[in-house]
Design a protein around this motif. Sequence first.
Motif, PDB file in Angstrom:
ATOM      1  N   GLU A 102      15.932  51.149  -5.514  1.00  0.00           N
ATOM      2  CA  GLU A 102      15.385  51.768  -7.490  1.00  0.00           C
ATOM      3  C   GLU A 102      14.915  50.565  -7.679  1.00  0.00           C
ATOM      4  OE1 GLU A 102      15.315  54.282  -8.504  1.00  0.00           O
ATOM      5  OE2 GLU A 102      16.421  54.813  -6.606  1.00  0.00           O
ATOM      6  N   GLY A 103      15.122  49.068  -7.933  1.00  0.00           N
ATOM      7  CA  GLY A 103      14.440  48.080  -8.841  1.00  0.00           C
ATOM      8  C   GLY A 103      13.844  47.403  -7.916  1.00  0.00           C
ATOM      9  N   VAL A 104      12.729  47.510  -7.670  1.00  0.00           N
ATOM     10  CA  VAL A 104      11.794  46.528  -6.999  1.00  0.00           C
ATOM     11  C   VAL A 104      10.920  45.709  -8.117  1.00  0.00           C
ATOM     12  CG1 VAL A 104       9.823  48.247  -6.386  1.00  0.00           C
ATOM     13  CG2 VAL A 104      10.084  45.927  -4.986  1.00  0.00           C
ATOM     14  N   THR A 105      10.232  44.079  -8.010  1.00  0.00           N
ATOM     15  CA  THR A 105       9.223  43.574  -8.247  1.00  0.00           C
ATOM     16  C   THR A 105       8.531  43.225  -6.880  1.00  0.00           C
ATOM     17  OG1 THR A 105      10.167  41.331  -8.002  1.00  0.00           O
ATOM     18  CG2 THR A 105      11.459  42.849  -9.740  1.00  0.00           C
ATOM     19  N   VAL A 106       7.944  42.036  -8.033  1.00  0.00           N
ATOM     20  CA  VAL A 106       6.850  41.509  -6.834  1.00  0.00           C
ATOM     21  C   VAL A 106       7.285  40.470  -6.106  1.00  0.00           C
ATOM     22  CG1 VAL A 106       5.463  39.993  -8.387  1.00  0.00           C
ATOM     23  CG2 VAL A 106       4.199  40.676  -6.598  1.00  0.00           C
ATOM     24  N   ALA A 107       8.503  39.457  -6.126  1.00  0.00           N
ATOM     25  CA  ALA A 107       8.893  39.128  -5.451  1.00  0.00           C
ATOM     26  C   ALA A 107       9.873  39.592  -4.529  1.00  0.00           C
ATOM     27  CB  ALA A 107      10.496  38.077  -6.485  1.00  0.00           C
ATOM     28  N   ASP A 108       9.497  40.456  -4.179  1.00  0.00           N
ATOM     29  CA  ASP A 108      10.881  41.317  -3.035  1.00  0.00           C
ATOM     30  C   ASP A 108       9.814  41.517  -2.116  1.00  0.00           C
ATOM     31  OD1 ASP A 108      12.908  41.496  -4.512  1.00  0.00           O
ATOM     32  OD2 ASP A 108      12.500  43.219  -5.326  1.00  0.00           O
ATOM     33  N   VAL A 109       8.054  41.612  -2.867  1.00  0.00           N
ATOM     34  CA  VAL A 109       7.416  42.052  -1.122  1.00  0.00           C
ATOM     35  C   VAL A 109       6.884  41.095  -0.334  1.00  0.00           C
ATOM     36  CG1 VAL A 109       4.548  42.360  -1.469  1.00  0.00           C
ATOM     37  CG2 VAL A 109       5.924  43.626  -3.139  1.00  0.00           C
ATOM     38  N   ARG A 110       6.794  41.379   0.797  1.00  0.00           N
ATOM     39  CA  ARG A 110       6.309  40.534   1.653  1.00  0.00           C
ATOM     40  C   ARG A 110       4.933  41.594   3.004  1.00  0.00           C
ATOM     41  NH1 ARG A 110      11.338  39.478   5.789  1.00  0.00           N
ATOM     42  NH2 ARG A 110      10.174  38.188   6.665  1.00  0.00           N
ATOM     43  N   VAL A 111       4.493  40.868   3.059  1.00  0.00           N
ATOM     44  CA  VAL A 111       3.199  40.802   3.861  1.00  0.00           C
ATOM     45  C   VAL A 111       2.929  40.526   5.257  1.00  0.00           C
ATOM     46  CG1 VAL A 111       0.512  40.885   3.005  1.00  0.00           C
ATOM     47  CG2 VAL A 111       1.920  40.835   1.284  1.00  0.00           C
ATOM     48  N   PHE A 112       2.293  40.771   6.272  1.00  0.00           N
ATOM     49  CA  PHE A 112       2.460  40.312   7.006  1.00  0.00           C
ATOM     50  C   PHE A 112       1.309  41.718   7.671  1.00  0.00           C
ATOM     51  CE2 PHE A 112       6.518  42.072   6.287  1.00  0.00           C
ATOM     52  CZ  PHE A 112       7.749  41.630   7.264  1.00  0.00           C
ATOM     53  N   LEU A 113       0.404  40.507   8.583  1.00  0.00           N
ATOM     54  CA  LEU A 113      -0.831  40.907   9.216  1.00  0.00           C
ATOM     55  C   LEU A 113      -0.199  41.171  10.320  1.00  0.00           C
ATOM     56  CD1 LEU A 113      -3.731  40.216   9.573  1.00  0.00           C
ATOM     57  CD2 LEU A 113      -3.584  38.337  10.628  1.00  0.00           C
ATOM     58  N   ALA A 114      -0.665  42.514  10.576  1.00  0.00           N
ATOM     59  CA  ALA A 114      -0.214  43.260  12.171  1.00  0.00           C
ATOM     60  C   ALA A 114      -1.620  43.343  12.465  1.00  0.00           C
ATOM     61  CB  ALA A 114      -0.111  44.902  11.781  1.00  0.00           C
ATOM     62  N   ARG A 115      -1.456  42.434  14.351  1.00  0.00           N
ATOM     63  CA  ARG A 115      -2.465  42.789  15.423  1.00  0.00           C
ATOM     64  C   ARG A 115      -2.933  44.458  15.414  1.00  0.00           C
ATOM     65  NH1 ARG A 115       1.967  40.054  18.340  1.00  0.00           N
ATOM     66  NH2 ARG A 115       1.479  42.146  19.796  1.00  0.00           N
ATOM     67  N   ASP A 116      -4.205  44.541  15.966  1.00  0.00           N
ATOM     68  CA  ASP A 116      -4.751  45.586  16.176  1.00  0.00           C
ATOM     69  C   ASP A 116      -3.826  47.094  17.728  1.00  0.00           C
ATOM     70  OD1 ASP A 116      -5.370  44.188  18.638  1.00  0.00           O
ATOM     71  OD2 ASP A 116      -7.296  45.069  18.524  1.00  0.00           O
ATOM     72  N   ASP A 117      -3.265  46.253  18.054  1.00  0.00           N
ATOM     73  CA  ASP A 117      -2.276  46.905  18.780  1.00  0.00           C
ATOM     74  C   ASP A 117      -1.026  47.158  18.210  1.00  0.00           C
ATOM     75  OD1 ASP A 117      -1.549  43.828  18.821  1.00  0.00           O
ATOM     76  OD2 ASP A 117      -1.298  43.883  21.715  1.00  0.00           O
ATOM     77  N   GLN A 118      -0.721  46.386  16.959  1.00  0.00           N
ATOM     78  CA  GLN A 118       0.453  47.412  16.936  1.00  0.00           C
ATOM     79  C   GLN A 118       0.651  47.681  15.318  1.00  0.00           C
ATOM     80  OE1 GLN A 118       1.174  42.779  14.933  1.00  0.00           O
ATOM     81  NE2 GLN A 118       3.082  42.451  16.105  1.00  0.00           N
ATOM     82  N   GLY A 119       1.972  48.819  15.810  1.00  0.00           N
ATOM     83  CA  GLY A 119       1.783  49.657  14.517  1.00  0.00           C
ATOM     84  C   GLY A 119       2.920  49.240  13.823  1.00  0.00           C
ATOM     85  N   VAL A 120       3.555  50.135  13.074  1.00  0.00           N
ATOM     86  CA  VAL A 120       5.157  50.027  12.095  1.00  0.00           C
ATOM     87  C   VAL A 120       5.119  51.177  11.905  1.00  0.00           C
ATOM     88  CG1 VAL A 120       3.834  47.880  10.949  1.00  0.00           C
ATOM     89  CG2 VAL A 120       3.162  49.923  10.104  1.00  0.00           C
ATOM     90  N   ASN A 121       6.287  51.435  11.528  1.00  0.00           N
ATOM     91  CA  ASN A 121       7.350  52.547  10.772  1.00  0.00           C
ATOM     92  C   ASN A 121       8.283  52.160  10.238  1.00  0.00           C
ATOM     93  OD1 ASN A 121       7.803  54.979  10.926  1.00  0.00           O
ATOM     94  ND2 ASN A 121      10.104  54.746  12.610  1.00  0.00           N
ATOM     95  N   TYR A 122       7.710  52.996   8.572  1.00  0.00           N
ATOM     96  CA  TYR A 122       8.406  52.621   7.258  1.00  0.00           C
ATOM     97  C   TYR A 122       9.510  53.320   7.424  1.00  0.00           C
ATOM     98  CZ  TYR A 122       4.065  50.736   5.968  1.00  0.00           C
ATOM     99  OH  TYR A 122       2.961  50.236   5.458  1.00  0.00           O
ATOM    100  N   ALA A 123      10.916  52.919   7.150  1.00  0.00           N
ATOM    101  CA  ALA A 123      12.145  53.813   7.350  1.00  0.00           C
ATOM    102  C   ALA A 123      12.100  54.511   5.723  1.00  0.00           C
ATOM    103  CB  ALA A 123      13.363  52.428   7.297  1.00  0.00           C
ATOM    104  N   PRO A 124      12.734  55.647   5.877  1.00  0.00           N
ATOM    105  CA  PRO A 124      13.047  56.074   5.080  1.00  0.00           C
ATOM    106  C   PRO A 124      13.604  55.289   3.165  1.00  0.00           C
ATOM    107  CG  PRO A 124      13.945  57.869   6.432  1.00  0.00           C
ATOM    108  CD  PRO A 124      13.713  56.373   7.708  1.00  0.00           C
ATOM    109  N   GLY A 125      12.523  55.539   2.777  1.00  0.00           N
ATOM    110  CA  GLY A 125      12.305  54.445   1.188  1.00  0.00           C
ATOM    111  C   GLY A 125      12.322  53.758   1.021  1.00  0.00           C
ATOM    112  N   THR A 126      11.886  52.468   1.831  1.00  0.00           N
ATOM    113  CA  THR A 126      10.895  51.504   2.652  1.00  0.00           C
ATOM    114  C   THR A 126       9.528  51.852   1.015  1.00  0.00           C
ATOM    115  OG1 THR A 126      12.066  50.911   3.974  1.00  0.00           O
ATOM    116  CG2 THR A 126       9.816  50.071   3.579  1.00  0.00           C
ATOM    117  N   TRP A 127       9.585  50.963   0.437  1.00  0.00           N
ATOM    118  CA  TRP A 127       8.655  50.746  -0.182  1.00  0.00           C
ATOM    119  C   TRP A 127       7.728  49.795   0.176  1.00  0.00           C
ATOM    120  CZ3 TRP A 127       8.438  52.767  -4.789  1.00  0.00           C
ATOM    121  CH2 TRP A 127       9.098  53.169  -5.572  1.00  0.00           C
TER     122      TRP A 127
END
Length: 165
Positions: A102-127
């Motif tokens: 429920e509570g999320v702040t900018v301090a919780d944020v992680r930023v990733f650089l994805a290569r052109d051959d990588q996909g991501v699958n966000y789990a349910p509820g992931t901000w």
Amino acid sequence: MTPIVLSVEPLTTEAFSPFGDVIEASDAARHFPINGGNTERFHDLMTIATDTDGHAIVSIFRGQPRALPFTLGMLERHPKGSQAFMPLSGRAYLVAVAPAGEGVTVADVRVFLARDDQGVNYAPGTWHHPLLALHAVSDFLVIDRAGPGGNCDEIILQPNGVIPA
């Protein structure tokens, strides 16, 4: 409030595991030959999750490029299902995520650089921040949930985060 500068890290299976799955044809994935040895199958790379009222759908999202530095002022989540993005345009892109809850702040944020051959699958509820294409208009194959009921919550980040150039 003064924005907080966020660092960008490479997208790896281990680093991204709290948020979902990395989709890639890597030697670490279970893989084996099929079709008489003509094709290598990289097997079971993600779990497509939906609630009992929904079903999985496949779409293409066309993302406009984001200029860096980029101010990250909001995140969204999809509590009723996962959401997978696989790049189709051969370009790297950014992924900004924070843990489910429920509570999320900018301090919780992680930023990733994805290569052109990588996909991501966000789990349910992931901000996560909406699509962060870089350099040019980019298409992504998206697998997510369709069904009744709202499935997108948004939160405003105060202070904002800044992804540097």
